[in-house]
Design a protein around this motif. Sequence first.
Motif, PDB file in Angstrom:
ATOM      1  N   LEU A   1      60.378  15.741  28.843  1.00  0.00           N
ATOM      2  CA  LEU A   1      60.054  15.156  30.147  1.00  0.00           C
ATOM      3  C   LEU A   1      60.727  15.867  31.315  1.00  0.00           C
ATOM      4  O   LEU A   1      60.228  15.849  32.440  1.00  0.00           O
ATOM      5  N   GLY A   2      61.859  16.466  31.055  1.00  0.00           N
ATOM      6  CA  GLY A   2      62.610  17.131  32.112  1.00  0.00           C
ATOM      7  C   GLY A   2      63.892  17.671  31.535  1.00  0.00           C
ATOM      8  O   GLY A   2      64.121  17.608  30.325  1.00  0.00           O
ATOM      9  N   GLY A   3      64.744  18.212  32.394  1.00  0.00           N
ATOM     10  CA  GLY A   3      65.954  18.804  31.866  1.00  0.00           C
ATOM     11  C   GLY A   3      67.076  18.878  32.873  1.00  0.00           C
ATOM     12  O   GLY A   3      66.916  18.604  34.066  1.00  0.00           O
ATOM     13  N   GLY A   4      68.251  19.257  32.364  1.00  0.00           N
ATOM     14  CA  GLY A   4      69.424  19.464  33.195  1.00  0.00           C
ATOM     15  C   GLY A   4      70.038  20.810  32.863  1.00  0.00           C
ATOM     16  O   GLY A   4      70.089  21.205  31.700  1.00  0.00           O
ATOM     17  N   LEU A   5      70.481  21.528  33.875  1.00  0.00           N
ATOM     18  CA  LEU A   5      71.112  22.834  33.708  1.00  0.00           C
ATOM     19  C   LEU A   5      72.566  22.756  34.150  1.00  0.00           C
ATOM     20  O   LEU A   5      72.847  22.341  35.282  1.00  0.00           O
ATOM     21  N   ALA A   6      73.473  23.156  33.280  1.00  0.00           N
ATOM     22  CA  ALA A   6      74.898  23.179  33.593  1.00  0.00           C
ATOM     23  C   ALA A   6      75.349  24.621  33.797  1.00  0.00           C
ATOM     24  O   ALA A   6      75.031  25.496  33.000  1.00  0.00           O
ATOM     25  N   VAL A   7      76.100  24.859  34.874  1.00  0.00           N
ATOM     26  CA  VAL A   7      76.633  26.187  35.160  1.00  0.00           C
ATOM     27  C   VAL A   7      78.114  26.068  35.498  1.00  0.00           C
ATOM     28  O   VAL A   7      78.567  25.042  36.002  1.00  0.00           O
ATOM     29  N   PRO A   8      78.904  27.126  35.240  1.00  0.00           N
ATOM     30  CA  PRO A   8      80.346  27.078  35.482  1.00  0.00           C
ATOM     31  C   PRO A   8      80.701  27.432  36.926  1.00  0.00           C
ATOM     32  O   PRO A   8      81.227  28.512  37.211  1.00  0.00           O
ATOM     33  N   GLY A   9      80.396  26.534  37.839  1.00  0.00           N
ATOM     34  CA  GLY A   9      80.696  26.803  39.235  1.00  0.00           C
ATOM     35  C   GLY A   9      80.415  25.598  40.100  1.00  0.00           C
ATOM     36  O   GLY A   9      79.964  24.556  39.622  1.00  0.00           O
TER      37      GLY A   9
ATOM     38  N   GLY B   1      61.094  17.482  36.153  1.00  0.00           N
ATOM     39  CA  GLY B   1      61.723  18.684  36.687  1.00  0.00           C
ATOM     40  C   GLY B   1      63.063  18.972  36.030  1.00  0.00           C
ATOM     41  O   GLY B   1      63.369  18.488  34.934  1.00  0.00           O
ATOM     42  N   VAL B   2      63.884  19.772  36.712  1.00  0.00           N
ATOM     43  CA  VAL B   2      65.197  20.175  36.193  1.00  0.00           C
ATOM     44  C   VAL B   2      66.256  19.890  37.249  1.00  0.00           C
ATOM     45  O   VAL B   2      66.083  20.205  38.422  1.00  0.00           O
ATOM     46  N   GLU B   3      67.364  19.290  36.821  1.00  0.00           N
ATOM     47  CA  GLU B   3      68.478  18.979  37.707  1.00  0.00           C
ATOM     48  C   GLU B   3      69.635  19.928  37.422  1.00  0.00           C
ATOM     49  O   GLU B   3      69.802  20.415  36.300  1.00  0.00           O
ATOM     50  N   LEU B   4      70.445  20.187  38.439  1.00  0.00           N
ATOM     51  CA  LEU B   4      71.549  21.139  38.343  1.00  0.00           C
ATOM     52  C   LEU B   4      72.880  20.401  38.293  1.00  0.00           C
ATOM     53  O   LEU B   4      73.113  19.460  39.048  1.00  0.00           O
TER      54      LEU B   4
ATOM     55  N   GLU C   1      81.774  21.710  21.528  1.00  0.00           N
ATOM     56  CA  GLU C   1      81.216  22.737  22.397  1.00  0.00           C
ATOM     57  C   GLU C   1      79.846  22.373  22.964  1.00  0.00           C
ATOM     58  O   GLU C   1      79.338  23.063  23.835  1.00  0.00           O
ATOM     59  N   SER C   2      79.248  21.301  22.466  1.00  0.00           N
ATOM     60  CA  SER C   2      77.931  20.885  22.966  1.00  0.00           C
ATOM     61  C   SER C   2      78.030  19.988  24.190  1.00  0.00           C
ATOM     62  O   SER C   2      77.009  19.496  24.670  1.00  0.00           O
ATOM     63  N   GLY C   3      79.241  19.764  24.695  1.00  0.00           N
ATOM     64  CA  GLY C   3      79.435  18.790  25.760  1.00  0.00           C
ATOM     65  C   GLY C   3      78.579  19.009  26.991  1.00  0.00           C
ATOM     66  O   GLY C   3      77.943  18.082  27.496  1.00  0.00           O
ATOM     67  N   ALA C   4      78.555  20.248  27.499  1.00  0.00           N
ATOM     68  CA  ALA C   4      77.791  20.511  28.729  1.00  0.00           C
ATOM     69  C   ALA C   4      76.296  20.289  28.503  1.00  0.00           C
ATOM     70  O   ALA C   4      75.608  19.709  29.360  1.00  0.00           O
ATOM     71  N   LEU C   5      75.788  20.727  27.355  1.00  0.00           N
ATOM     72  CA  LEU C   5      74.372  20.514  27.040  1.00  0.00           C
ATOM     73  C   LEU C   5      74.044  19.029  26.964  1.00  0.00           C
ATOM     74  O   LEU C   5      73.072  18.546  27.556  1.00  0.00           O
ATOM     75  N   LEU C   6      74.867  18.297  26.202  1.00  0.00           N
ATOM     76  CA  LEU C   6      74.608  16.870  26.013  1.00  0.00           C
ATOM     77  C   LEU C   6      74.763  16.111  27.323  1.00  0.00           C
ATOM     78  O   LEU C   6      73.999  15.178  27.607  1.00  0.00           O
ATOM     79  N   GLY C   7      75.746  16.513  28.129  1.00  0.00           N
ATOM     80  CA  GLY C   7      75.954  15.832  29.392  1.00  0.00           C
ATOM     81  C   GLY C   7      74.824  16.063  30.365  1.00  0.00           C
ATOM     82  O   GLY C   7      74.374  15.131  31.051  1.00  0.00           O
ATOM     83  N   ALA C   8      74.343  17.308  30.452  1.00  0.00           N
ATOM     84  CA  ALA C   8      73.227  17.606  31.354  1.00  0.00           C
ATOM     85  C   ALA C   8      71.977  16.858  30.922  1.00  0.00           C
ATOM     86  O   ALA C   8      71.267  16.271  31.750  1.00  0.00           O
ATOM     87  N   ALA C   9      71.707  16.859  29.617  1.00  0.00           N
ATOM     88  CA  ALA C   9      70.537  16.130  29.111  1.00  0.00           C
ATOM     89  C   ALA C   9      70.699  14.630  29.310  1.00  0.00           C
ATOM     90  O   ALA C   9      69.777  13.933  29.759  1.00  0.00           O
ATOM     91  N   GLY C  10      71.895  14.126  28.991  1.00  0.00           N
ATOM     92  CA  GLY C  10      72.137  12.695  29.104  1.00  0.00           C
ATOM     93  C   GLY C  10      72.034  12.185  30.521  1.00  0.00           C
ATOM     94  O   GLY C  10      71.593  11.052  30.764  1.00  0.00           O
TER      95      GLY C  10
ATOM     96  N   VAL D   1      69.997  13.319  32.774  1.00  0.00           N
ATOM     97  CA  VAL D   1      68.569  13.205  33.087  1.00  0.00           C
ATOM     98  C   VAL D   1      68.002  11.932  32.452  1.00  0.00           C
ATOM     99  O   VAL D   1      67.213  11.209  33.071  1.00  0.00           O
ATOM    100  N   THR D   2      68.423  11.646  31.215  1.00  0.00           N
ATOM    101  CA  THR D   2      67.991  10.406  30.572  1.00  0.00           C
ATOM    102  C   THR D   2      68.453   9.199  31.377  1.00  0.00           C
ATOM    103  O   THR D   2      67.699   8.247  31.594  1.00  0.00           O
ATOM    104  N   ARG D   3      69.692   9.261  31.833  1.00  0.00           N
ATOM    105  CA  ARG D   3      70.222   8.146  32.610  1.00  0.00           C
ATOM    106  C   ARG D   3      69.433   7.965  33.907  1.00  0.00           C
ATOM    107  O   ARG D   3      69.134   6.838  34.308  1.00  0.00           O
ATOM    108  N   SER D   4      69.086   9.047  34.557  1.00  0.00           N
ATOM    109  CA  SER D   4      68.314   8.937  35.798  1.00  0.00           C
ATOM    110  C   SER D   4      66.931   8.365  35.516  1.00  0.00           C
ATOM    111  O   SER D   4      66.370   7.628  36.340  1.00  0.00           O
TER     112      SER D   4
END
Length: 408
Positions: free
Chosen positions: A159-167, A201-204, A384-393, A395-398
């Motif tokens: 349905l959509g996604g989240g992108l995590a970046v180190p900055g 869409g995708v959230e940052l 190590e999956s924290g950023a992936l799970l957090g970005a996805a989660g 979007v689910t929460r939203s």
Amino acid sequence: MVMPAPAVAGPGGSAPGSVGDVRRSNLALVLGAIAEFPPGAHPSRAQVAAATGLTKASVSSLVLDLLDAGIIREIGLNPQGRGRPGVGLELSPSRAVMGMEINVDYISAAVVNLAGTVLVREEQERDNRNSPDGSVLAALAALAARVRSAAGEQGVEVLGGGLAVPGLVDPALARVLTAPNLGWVNVDLDLDALLPEAPLGVELFNEANAAALAELRHRPDGASNFLFVSGEVGVGGGIVIGSELFTGPHGHAGEVGHIVVDPDGGHCSCGGTGCLETVAGQNAIFTAAGLAPDGASRSAHMSALMQALQAGEPRAVSAVERAGRCLGIALASAARVVNIESVVLGGHFAVLEPWLRAPLLAGLEKYAPGKYASSRVTVSLVGESGALLGAAGSVTRSLVEAPHRLHA
């Protein structure tokens, strides 16, 4: 029942608190209630009504909308004691979101269902230092397409996604304000290219903040206040207060890696001097341990460091102990400012915890005596999956908070 707020005319003459606003709010209430039931539990409409305080008739109408959107599904019969059993409800297993991450030396993507289970995941080593954002996003888009296709073969729609970046990021503008370890400054990302035609869409997100949110989901009850410290090439942090991520007025709170721990120390990628990152970042530890960058991968260097530590190699032990001591100094300073008494170690800090824990606790006790109990310094539960799970989660929460977005 959730009552409307006082009507105040908004842009274009719309009035918050209208019947439409109340229905959207109640949709979120119903979906949130269904999501809160533990895995394997399939609440009936009557149970959802009891959990939300809405009437059974209202819940039935709202459930039809959620079924029509494909966010939930009916499953079996749910016995309710006396009377006729009700039809159970659950989050749809055929709907999912995608978590994506860009880091210094890899990109990754994972499809996560609405209940938080990873269905497909792929990581690709890639040197992203000073790489143009276009080439990095093109590589990530290709990776995301493969993962999305694999999920599609299982009958799952993303349905959509989240992108995590180190900055530091501005999510509203899809802009990376500064990511020193990537060499990016004021970079606008074409997020739509990552998941074409995805309805949400995708959230940052900032990488450490995303990981902190993933950690929150998996912490035991009552662990709603903590400072998450992310150890990668850089060092990041996420502050959780009252089960909510605290990011400050501009969204940049929690930059633990740039707390000064050695005023006469080395130059940091942020432009400062003596930051924690210059001592406790991965590259800093590798270099101090005698594992200077030579083209080997991050995982190869970490394996070599672990072997050296297990063998008691003095230079490696000293490098990690110094990192732990300086981390303790930084956390002591942070504790004085945000008044949080729990710390969660993620990334390489979790991996190196057996060797850095003692100097870390010693630093905390010296510079913030009595502030942290040793039992309140723990390692990440999501790894190590924290950023992936957090970005996805996120979007689910939203989606749970605003399910009407799928009809927009």
